[in-house]
Design a protein around this motif. Structure first.
Motif, PDB file in Angstrom:
ATOM      1  N   VAL A  20      45.911  -8.604 -18.611  1.00 27.76           N
ATOM      2  CA  VAL A  20      45.660  -9.691 -17.650  1.00 27.76           C
ATOM      3  C   VAL A  20      45.097 -10.950 -18.304  1.00 27.76           C
ATOM      4  O   VAL A  20      44.904 -11.959 -17.630  1.00 27.76           O
ATOM      5  N   ALA A  21      44.811 -10.886 -19.579  1.00 25.81           N
ATOM      6  CA  ALA A  21      44.313 -12.089 -20.262  1.00 25.81           C
ATOM      7  C   ALA A  21      44.525 -11.937 -21.754  1.00 25.81           C
ATOM      8  O   ALA A  21      44.586 -10.822 -22.283  1.00 25.81           O
ATOM      9  N   GLN A  22      44.637 -13.067 -22.413  1.00 26.73           N
ATOM     10  CA  GLN A  22      44.725 -13.094 -23.874  1.00 26.73           C
ATOM     11  C   GLN A  22      43.338 -13.456 -24.418  1.00 26.73           C
ATOM     12  O   GLN A  22      42.582 -14.182 -23.747  1.00 26.73           O
ATOM     13  N   PHE A  23      43.001 -12.953 -25.609  1.00 24.29           N
ATOM     14  CA  PHE A  23      41.687 -13.218 -26.195  1.00 24.29           C
ATOM     15  C   PHE A  23      41.831 -13.940 -27.535  1.00 24.29           C
ATOM     16  O   PHE A  23      42.788 -13.704 -28.269  1.00 24.29           O
ATOM     17  N   ALA A  24      40.872 -14.808 -27.798  1.00 26.56           N
ATOM     18  CA  ALA A  24      40.856 -15.527 -29.075  1.00 26.56           C
ATOM     19  C   ALA A  24      39.423 -15.660 -29.557  1.00 26.56           C
ATOM     20  O   ALA A  24      38.482 -15.630 -28.764  1.00 26.56           O
TER      21      ALA A  24
ATOM     22  N   ALA B  46      43.335 -12.400 -30.615  1.00 27.77           N
ATOM     23  CA  ALA B  46      42.933 -10.994 -30.739  1.00 27.77           C
ATOM     24  C   ALA B  46      43.878 -10.058 -30.002  1.00 27.77           C
ATOM     25  O   ALA B  46      43.939  -8.875 -30.299  1.00 27.77           O
ATOM     26  N   GLY B  47      44.608 -10.575 -29.020  1.00 25.81           N
ATOM     27  CA  GLY B  47      45.494  -9.732 -28.224  1.00 25.81           C
ATOM     28  C   GLY B  47      45.071  -9.725 -26.772  1.00 25.81           C
ATOM     29  O   GLY B  47      44.174 -10.465 -26.367  1.00 25.81           O
ATOM     30  N   SER B  48      45.737  -8.870 -26.001  1.00 24.99           N
ATOM     31  CA  SER B  48      45.512  -8.917 -24.554  1.00 24.99           C
ATOM     32  C   SER B  48      44.583  -7.811 -24.093  1.00 24.99           C
ATOM     33  O   SER B  48      44.601  -6.696 -24.607  1.00 24.99           O
ATOM     34  N   GLY B  49      43.771  -8.140 -23.095  1.00 25.43           N
ATOM     35  CA  GLY B  49      42.833  -7.197 -22.502  1.00 25.43           C
ATOM     36  C   GLY B  49      43.351  -6.686 -21.170  1.00 25.43           C
ATOM     37  O   GLY B  49      44.194  -7.315 -20.527  1.00 25.43           O
ATOM     38  N   SER B  50      42.822  -5.525 -20.773  1.00 25.14           N
ATOM     39  CA  SER B  50      43.242  -4.891 -19.526  1.00 25.14           C
ATOM     40  C   SER B  50      42.028  -4.506 -18.698  1.00 25.14           C
ATOM     41  O   SER B  50      40.925  -4.356 -19.221  1.00 25.14           O
TER      42      SER B  50
ATOM     43  N   GLY C 155      50.255 -18.132 -16.648  1.00 23.06           N
ATOM     44  CA  GLY C 155      49.109 -18.702 -15.944  1.00 23.06           C
ATOM     45  C   GLY C 155      47.839 -17.903 -16.122  1.00 23.06           C
ATOM     46  O   GLY C 155      46.799 -18.221 -15.545  1.00 23.06           O
ATOM     47  N   GLN C 156      47.896 -16.859 -16.931  1.00 29.37           N
ATOM     48  CA  GLN C 156      46.686 -16.075 -17.205  1.00 29.37           C
ATOM     49  C   GLN C 156      45.736 -16.886 -18.084  1.00 29.37           C
ATOM     50  O   GLN C 156      46.145 -17.781 -18.804  1.00 29.37           O
ATOM     51  N   PRO C 157      44.444 -16.507 -18.051  1.00 25.85           N
ATOM     52  CA  PRO C 157      43.473 -17.254 -18.860  1.00 25.85           C
ATOM     53  C   PRO C 157      43.443 -16.799 -20.316  1.00 25.85           C
ATOM     54  O   PRO C 157      43.741 -15.644 -20.619  1.00 25.85           O
ATOM     55  N   LEU C 158      43.058 -17.732 -21.168  1.00 23.93           N
ATOM     56  CA  LEU C 158      42.707 -17.385 -22.544  1.00 23.93           C
ATOM     57  C   LEU C 158      41.190 -17.234 -22.594  1.00 23.93           C
ATOM     58  O   LEU C 158      40.452 -18.171 -22.271  1.00 23.93           O
TER      59      LEU C 158
ATOM     60  N   ASP D  47      48.038  -6.746 -39.229  1.00 25.37           N
ATOM     61  CA  ASP D  47      47.877  -8.151 -38.903  1.00 25.37           C
ATOM     62  C   ASP D  47      48.310  -8.405 -37.460  1.00 25.37           C
ATOM     63  O   ASP D  47      49.245  -9.142 -37.206  1.00 25.37           O
ATOM     64  N   GLY D  48      47.648  -7.764 -36.535  1.00 28.07           N
ATOM     65  CA  GLY D  48      48.012  -7.918 -35.133  1.00 28.07           C
ATOM     66  C   GLY D  48      47.344  -9.129 -34.533  1.00 28.07           C
ATOM     67  O   GLY D  48      46.214  -9.452 -34.865  1.00 28.07           O
ATOM     68  N   GLY D  49      48.019  -9.791 -33.655  1.00 28.11           N
ATOM     69  CA  GLY D  49      47.462 -10.963 -33.013  1.00 28.11           C
ATOM     70  C   GLY D  49      47.766 -10.932 -31.536  1.00 28.11           C
ATOM     71  O   GLY D  49      47.499  -9.927 -30.858  1.00 28.11           O
ATOM     72  N   ALA D  50      48.357 -12.008 -31.038  1.00 28.40           N
ATOM     73  CA  ALA D  50      48.589 -12.149 -29.605  1.00 28.40           C
ATOM     74  C   ALA D  50      49.418 -11.007 -29.040  1.00 28.40           C
ATOM     75  O   ALA D  50      49.291 -10.666 -27.861  1.00 28.40           O
ATOM     76  N   GLY D  51      50.255 -10.406 -29.872  1.00 24.03           N
ATOM     77  CA  GLY D  51      51.129  -9.348 -29.371  1.00 24.03           C
ATOM     78  C   GLY D  51      50.454  -7.997 -29.255  1.00 24.03           C
ATOM     79  O   GLY D  51      51.053  -7.033 -28.779  1.00 24.03           O
TER      80      GLY D  51
END
Lengths: 422, 415
Positions: B165-169, B145-149, B230-233, B104-108
């Protein structure tokens, strides 16, 4: 109607510059310079633009996997038994699939809709003219033979193996196929002896019809064309062996991601390879797909390359797929020009569908299935400007009002209506 | 097969060190910058950076000089989003690292350690002129969904150039399926996540207990850090109404947004432009596949660009990232200005992901990611002749090229 001042790719390897094409009564009447023509015929000046035969997609699921998709419209794979040779793709075609008109905008005038590849024998495919209709019968290509969709490789063994059912391996795939052909041979013998009995004046009951074996026997009699989903070179070789064992012909391997590895074998067996330009790596048997696949098949003496879509997305731009495949050939130094590459979408495709006497070439007597392009058809910037099917103008890029809109397209958010003010 | 690849990978690292100073002369340079397109221009590269661009550039005596005879030179292609390095073969489950099923992974959740620096796909992508990409998780059972690189395809052991560099949803019908069955629930979970992350952050040392939150504390810690950054979602959404609601929610929380997908974005181009929200899209995504996408159309990119929305191009797979040129070319055919379409596969994605000051353009000070083309870079009959990443020339080799050459004459492949 007469189109003048055109660069014509005939579909069988020829390029004619600055010629005229005469279309009469839905057929191509003549191609050449200074044609004799009826008075008061409508003349279209192509102004040096390109004209090709209507494009043909030998591998489509339009209508069987219609948009907007989902279970309700998934009708292309009868995944309830490994041999469903008795089901027909045309019984699952929804003529209101909004993807048909999009393919027309891309210049596709004929398409072959075949069952999916989850089964060893998926069922019969159908060839359609890309025209609006209330019933699939309105779209069926007159006189086109049925096809039989066969599959080898990962799909059947995955679908049935995961249910602990046969086939669960490539060995099981071959066992299932050969067993079915043995039954088909026996069925054909029953048909033959019944016919013989009738000929001998006996009052014999016909054998009970069996829809599965009817299809397979049709293949053995050469009336139904085999279109065989198969990726790997070694497996295509095995399929050729099975065909030889039971005395049928494989018309085309589909996907054939490794056709280039046996381009010479396929050419001498007179089997076409219908391939993608650049799809690869989505499964193990697609790992060795290369962009030069079509070019290498084409380069083999007598080779028959076809670019297919298998995709509602790429069917809209078959010309672009062929352009990429052509470029990959040129990149490796093969001499392939536009007149060659158009065959992959027209003449060769018509041959594989058994309709080469009807469409696929701009030659006198064939159907007036014609595309007038805005530029070189292999440029990313070109678009079909006009598309004729049987001489009827079915798409005109400059006339958006008259575009084919399926029933499903009606009432969906007209432009502007839903725009939200900033 | 794996041995062949190992050999190819080794070769990559044995490319000799290039001259410190490289001058590419007589090029048709698409700067994707203020200078526009320059004919007969020189690009001077020193220590992996572009030092000068123009027609009057003085080439130092010690520079390695490459006269390219008028060929097109562009920045390296930057894929706005792909699964490069995360998925080797889709149907081989243990080579798939882009999505979660049992956890159950999310933003982390961070994807950065999943990137395979020796991916077979990198060589194929490089031969198509691709030098960088955003890679991101597709998510699991949460709206986050978590963070992208960001990755670079230079063959180095660490392909991640910029981590997290960004979080995904994920919103829309897909988000709804993940969050109980309604798209509205996905949006509420988004808001609840922000709210809990704020409380988590404010709690400081007072230490709220895990039971005080509906989200795992692990995810809230990451989400809180993200909100401070300040990174984008990056929000996956197609239906116009979902896009508008996402704009409202993110504007209320003062979080910058990137729209991903956006099949119906053209319907809300005005609000997107006003909110300065860029869109990453697939210009060929005109099919009404699914009820979230009934308004999909071929000129989405054109309409968005005309309304002042920044448009970048993505590819859903990793295998076919080379197609982004074709996508850009089709955007041009559908009315998008050429410069904007070229930017959509170079400069714009770099800017969207916050690295526009170092890659995506041919300008002094920029990292020297460059591609030399056999013709118009957006044309189908064109291919990449040479590729540089950070000033280092890449070998244009791949499994595909080796297979091609082995079977040039198939009958003699094993003789």
């Amino acid at each position: 109607m007469l189109i003048r001042n055109a660069i014509v790719l005939t579909g069988d390897g020829e390029r004619l510059d600055g010629v005229e094409i005469l279309l009469l009564d839905g057929r191509v009447a003549a191609v050449g310079e200074g044609l004799e023509r009826p008075e008061d015929i409508r003349v279209i000046d192509a102004e040096g633009r390109w004209v090709t035969p209507g494009l043909i997609d030998v591998h489509s699921h339009l209508g069987n996997y219609a948009a907007p998709g989902g279970d309700a419209l998934a009708d292309g794979n009868e995944l309830t038994a490994p041999n469903t040779a008795g089901v027909w793709a045309e019984h699952g075609v929804w003529p209101q699939d909004p993807q048909f008109p999009l393919a027309l905008i891309g210049g596709v005038t004929t398409l072959h809709v075949l069952p999916g590849s989850g089964n060893l024998f998926g069922g019969r495919g159908v060839t359609l003219k890309n025209v609006p209709g209330r019933q699939v019968q309105d779209m069926k290509f007159p006189g086109a033979p049925h096809s039989l969709k066969m599959a080898c490789g990962e799909n059947p063994k995955r679908v049935y193996g995961s249910r602990n059912q046969m086939p669960g391996s490539r060995m099981g795939n071959l066992f299932g196929q050969r067993s079915a052909w043995i039954q088909a041979q026996a069925y054909q013998r029953r048909l033959d002896s019944h016919e013989q009995a009738l000929a001998d004046g006996e009052d014999a009951d016909p054998p009970e019809r069996d829809l599965v074996l009817e299809t397979l026997a049709g293949v053995l009699r050469g009336e139904i064309l085999v279109h065989n989903h198969c990726y790997r070179a070694d497996e295509m070789g095995l399929m050729l062996d099975v065909a030889e064992e039971f005395g049928y012909r494989i018309t085309a391997f589909h996907h054939a991601t490794e056709a280039y590895k046996i381009a010479d074998v396929l050419a001498s067996a007179e089997v076409c390879a219908a391939v993608w330009a650049d799809w690869w790596g989505f499964k193990m048997e697609a790992l060795d797909a290369i962009e030069a696949n079509a070019a290498l098949v084409h380069a083999a003496e007598g080779g028959c390359a076809i670019i297919h879509s298998d995709s509602p997305r790429d069917i809209q731009r078959l010309n672009q797929e062929a352009a990429k495949a052509m470029a990959a050939g040129r990149r490796m130094g093969l001499a392939i020009d536009e007149a060659d590459a158009i065959r992959w979408l027209t003449g060769n495709a018509a041959k594989a569908l058994g309709i080469a006497e009807e469409t696929g070439l701009l030659r006198p007597g064939l159907a007036a299935d014609v595309v007038l392009w805005s530029g070189n058809p292999f440029s990313v910037y070109s678009r079909p400007e006009k598309v004729w099917i049987d001489g009827v103008l079915r798409h005109d890029r400059s006339d958006t009002d008259s575009r084919w809109r399926t029933d499903f397209d009606l009432g969906l958010t007209p432009a502007g209506q839903w725009e939200v003010a900033p | 097969m794996s041995r062949v690849w190992m050999a190819a990978a080794l070769l990559l690292f044995m490319v000799p060190v290039q001259a410190d100073v490289l001058a590419i002369t007589n090029a048709r340079v698409h700067t994707v910058d203020a200078l526009g397109t320059l004919d007969g221009a020189t690009v001077l590269i020193r220590n992996g950076r572009i030092q000068a661009v123009g027609k009057q550039v003085r080439v130092p005596a010690d520079a390695q000089r490459i006269d390219v005879d008028g060929a097109h030179l562009t920045p390296g292609l930057f894929v706005g989003l792909s699964t490069l390095g995360l998925v080797e073969i889709n149907a081989v489950a243990d080579t798939n690292d882009h999505r979660l099923s049992d956890f159950d992974g999310g933003a982390g959740f961070s994807i950065r350690r999943a990137v395979n620096p020796h991916s077979m796909l990198f060589g194929v992508a490089r031969t198509a002129g691709v030098t960088r990409s955003m890679v991101a998780p597709a998510g699991g059972e949460q709206v986050f969904a978590g963070s992208g690189s960001l990755i670079r395809l230079d063959g180095s052991p660490n392909p991640v150039s910029h981590a997290d560099v960004a979080q995904f949803a994920v919103l829309g019908s897909q988000g709804g399926q993940r969050t109980g069955g309604s798209r509205a629930a996905a949006m509420q979970q988004l808001e609840r996540g922000f709210e809990e992350a704020r409380r988590y952050g404010e709690s400081g040392d007072r230490g709220l207990r895990a039971s005080d939150f509906s989200f795992p504390v692990w995810d809230l810690a990451a989400l809180h850090a993200f909100m401070e950054s300040g990174q984008p979602l990056a929000v996956h959404a197609d239906r116009a109404s979902d896009i508008v609601h996402a704009l409202d929610i993110l504007s209320a929380w003062n979080i910058p947004m990137v729209l991903v997908g956006g099949a119906e974005a053209w319907k809300v181009a005005g609000p997107l432009a006003t909110a300065n929200v860029p869109v990453l899209l697939d210009p060929l995504g005109n099919l009404p596949q699914g009820f979230d996408r009934l308004g999909a159309r071929a000129d989405n990119a054109t309409l968005l660009h005309a309304a002042g929305v920044r448009v970048g191009i993505m590819e859903s797979s990793g295998h076919n990232v080379g197609r982004i040129r074709q996508y850009a070319g089709n955007a041009v055919a559908e009315g998008m200005p050429y410069e904007a379409a070229l930017a959509a596969i170079t400069r714009t994605p770099a800017e969207i992901w916050g690295v526009g000051d170092s890659v995506g353009r041919i300008a002094p000070g920029m990292i020297a990611d460059l591609v030399l083309w056999s013709g118009d870079p957006l044309e189908l009959a064109t291919w990449a002749e040479r590729v540089w990443i950070e000033g280092r020339e890449m070998p244009l080799d791949s499994r595909q090229m080796q297979l091609r050459d082995r079977y040039r004459d198939p009958a003699s492949a094993y003789q």
